[in-house]
Design a protein around this motif. Structure first.
Motif, mmCIF file in Angstrom:
data_model
loop_
_atom_site.group_PDB
_atom_site.id
_atom_site.type_symbol
_atom_site.label_atom_id
_atom_site.label_comp_id
_atom_site.label_asym_id
_atom_site.label_seq_id
_atom_site.Cartn_x
_atom_site.Cartn_y
_atom_site.Cartn_z
ATOM 1 N N ALA A 8 9.985 -6.088 -0.714
ATOM 2 C CA ALA A 8 10.095 -7.341 0.180
ATOM 3 C C ALA A 8 10.816 -7.189 1.200
ATOM 4 C CB ALA A 8 10.582 -8.635 -0.623
ATOM 5 N N ALA B 131 7.573 -14.153 -1.790
ATOM 6 C CA ALA B 131 7.972 -13.294 -0.558
ATOM 7 C C ALA B 131 7.243 -12.104 -0.168
ATOM 8 C CB ALA B 131 9.566 -12.933 -0.825
ATOM 9 N N VAL B 132 6.966 -11.371 -1.285
ATOM 10 C CA VAL B 132 6.018 -10.088 -1.028
ATOM 11 C C VAL B 132 4.841 -10.688 -0.357
ATOM 12 C CG1 VAL B 132 5.066 -8.191 -2.223
ATOM 13 C CG2 VAL B 132 7.312 -8.677 -2.751
ATOM 14 N N SER C 209 11.430 -14.411 8.336
ATOM 15 C CA SER C 209 11.994 -14.517 6.989
ATOM 16 C C SER C 209 12.303 -15.992 6.991
ATOM 17 C CB SER C 209 13.407 -14.071 6.916
ATOM 18 O OG SER C 209 13.219 -12.570 7.120
ATOM 19 N N LEU D 278 10.241 -14.078 -5.723
ATOM 20 C CA LEU D 278 10.185 -12.637 -5.272
ATOM 21 C C LEU D 278 8.526 -12.271 -4.865
ATOM 22 C CD1 LEU D 278 12.395 -10.671 -7.452
ATOM 23 C CD2 LEU D 278 12.899 -11.307 -5.269
#
Length: 185
Positions: free
Chosen positions: A150, A62-63, A5, A59
């Protein structure tokens, strides 16, 4: 999960700073360029579009960043990674090309479906928000689905990294990998 992360968040911030530099350069060119490069009269960029752009940038980043990290964990050789990279980025490329065609029909069933699907929503939702009126529930649903995907992908890839670390130095076998993956909770 924390390591993965943190890596994704730091690269996302760096990518966002790069996008800000590009936007700043464009604004600077428009201001210096005078009438030659000026925008049409009455042109305005809605703040809501910028806000949704930021949401779907983060988003989508992140994915795809986590999927790419997982692909990197599964492919030991760089030559194999290039083909995996192509397969992983295919939904994004397809949604880009379809967005060019679907911009004329932003509320068609295909455009709505692709704008809600997490792997194509970063491109399709911004296209639809730019072109036409999109009900508020659609970008909210697309963002919620992207968050869920995610989180699920981060957890799965973290387990894959852990399994890979447990197997380091051992010859690869599907049985051994699946056993390490099951034990990496």
């Amino acid at each position: 999960i924390q390591l993965l992360s943190g890596k994704v968040i730091s690269y996302c911030i760096l990518g966002f700073l790069q996008v800000l530099a590009w936007l700043g350069t464009v604004l600077l060119i428009l201001r210096i360029g005078g009438a030659t490069l000026s925008l049409p009269p009455g042109f305005s960029l809605p703040i809501s579009l910028l806000a949704w752009g930021l949401v779907f940038y983060i988003l989508g980043y992140a994915v795809y960043a986590v999927i790419m990290a997982g692909a990197g964990a599964l492919t030991p050789k760089l030559s194999q990674y290039t083909s995996v990279y192509f397969v992983v980025s295919l939904p994004l490329m397809i949604s880009y090309f379809l967005s060019l065609m679907l911009a004329m029909r932003p509320n068609s069933l295909l455009a709505v479906g692709l704008s809600i699907f997490p792997l194509s929503s970063p491109v399709m939702m911004i296209t639809r928000l730019t072109v036409g009126n999109v009900p508020l529930w659609q970008p909210l649903l697309a963002a919620a689905l992207a968050i869920i995907i995610a989180v699920l992908i981060i957890r799965a890839v973290a387990r894959m990294f852990r399994a890979q670390m447990l197997l380091s130095g051992q010859p690869f076998s599907i049985q051994r990998y699946l056993k390490a993956l099951a034990n990496s909770n």
